[in-house]
Design an enzyme around this catalytic site. Structure first.
Site, mmCIF file in Angstrom:
data_model
loop_
_atom_site.group_PDB
_atom_site.id
_atom_site.type_symbol
_atom_site.label_atom_id
_atom_site.label_comp_id
_atom_site.label_asym_id
_atom_site.label_seq_id
_atom_site.Cartn_x
_atom_site.Cartn_y
_atom_site.Cartn_z
ATOM 1 N N ARG A 19 -6.677 -0.972 8.057
ATOM 2 C CA ARG A 19 -6.314 -1.372 6.549
ATOM 3 C C ARG A 19 -4.712 -1.934 6.879
ATOM 4 N NH1 ARG A 19 -7.580 3.732 3.016
ATOM 5 N NH2 ARG A 19 -6.625 4.795 4.860
ATOM 6 N N ASP A 24 -1.290 -3.113 4.768
ATOM 7 C CA ASP A 24 -0.552 -2.801 3.431
ATOM 8 C C ASP A 24 0.016 -4.194 2.581
ATOM 9 O OD1 ASP A 24 -0.313 -0.119 3.822
ATOM 10 O OD2 ASP A 24 1.646 -0.300 4.711
ATOM 11 N N ARG A 74 6.443 -0.451 10.517
ATOM 12 C CA ARG A 74 7.537 -0.708 9.704
ATOM 13 C C ARG A 74 8.684 0.323 10.034
ATOM 14 N NH1 ARG A 74 4.954 -2.031 4.063
ATOM 15 N NH2 ARG A 74 7.049 -2.348 3.566
#
Length: 261
Positions: free
Chosen positions: A55, A57, A202
């Protein structure tokens, strides 16, 4: 029932991430999964549910997300590709479709996943392609960033680089490689691991940038890893610079070379 794997490319800027937020077949907030399943269901004339490799974001892009689905509807691979893409918004396209064996699973069959983070490192903000990079105006020491990042290679507890909202049962991941290199005005951070935690890439980037600016020594990243404290690590880098390059599968599944070991 036949099982198919798809390679899907998307610009994540218009979406709230990959994962469908409403029940199958029910309209809801726009996610990539919702858009893809709506298109596939139109082609099949029945509900199609998908499972993805990993998945992403909100705001994160994908060069080759891999999904699989099962159906008893008879369509050839070209029909799935062209039919679904014709019903998708311009920011999403199905690049390929391959029939796969019943034991193929987009998530569990993957042996690795790969991301690239792009930083435009120059004094002036971007006008073109700004949705695919993060801008950093201060000069970055790429060699220092690369050296610092090597402390992350291997199997570790990455608690310092996971969001507090991460739902993974544990923070141990095998980070197989990470490189930091410059291409003209861009700095590329390429990361490969068996799997990733929520915001892991990130947060790693957000901790490498202070090293690149000279605000922290390269050894700081190793200290963060050992300390396992998210509160003292760098900030979460923006999603715009992050692209999911794709998963990696054993060659026995017969998928395209770009996602095969």
């Amino acid at each position: 029932m036949a099982r198919f794997a798809l390679g899907v490319e998307y610009d994540g800027g218009d979406f709230l991430g990959w994962q469908r937020l409403s029940k199958p077949g029910v309209a809801g907030d726009e996610t990539v999964q919702q858009a893809l399943e709506t298109a596939l269901s139109f082609v099949a004339n029945t509900q199609i549910d998908t499972i993805c490799a990993g998945r992403t974001d909100a705001g994160v892009h994908a060069a080759c997300q891999v999904v699989h689905f099962e159906t008893d509807v008879q369509r050839d691979p070209r029909g799935w590709v062209l039919g679904a893409t014709s019903r998708l918004p311009p920011s999403v396209s199905v690049r390929w479709c391959v029939p796969v064996a019943d034991d193929f699973h987009a998530r569990f069959s993957a042996v690795a996943r790969r991301y690239r983070y792009r930083i435009l490192n120059r004094a002036v903000r971007p006008a073109l392609g700004r949705q695919y990079v993060t801008w950093e105006r201060l000069p970055l020491d790429v060699a220092a960033m690369h050296a610092a990042a090597q402390a992350l290679v291997g199997e570790h507890d990455f608690s310092a680089f996971r969001t507090v909202h991460c739902q993974a049962p544990h923070a141990r991941r095998d980070l197989q490689s990470i490189t930091v290199e410059r291409s003209a005005d861009e700095v590329w951070i390429d990361v490969r691991a068996n799997a990733f935690l929520h915001h892991m890439v990130r947060n790693i980037v957000g901790s490498l940038i202070p090293v690149g600016r000279g605000e922290q020594p390269p050894a700081w990243v190793a200290e963060l890893l050992a300390g396992r404290d998210r509160n003292v690590a760098g900030p979460t880098a923006p999603p715009t610079g992050l692209c999911f390059l794709g998963p990696v599968y054993p060659g026995l599944f017969g998928l395209p070379d770009e996602v095969s070991a």
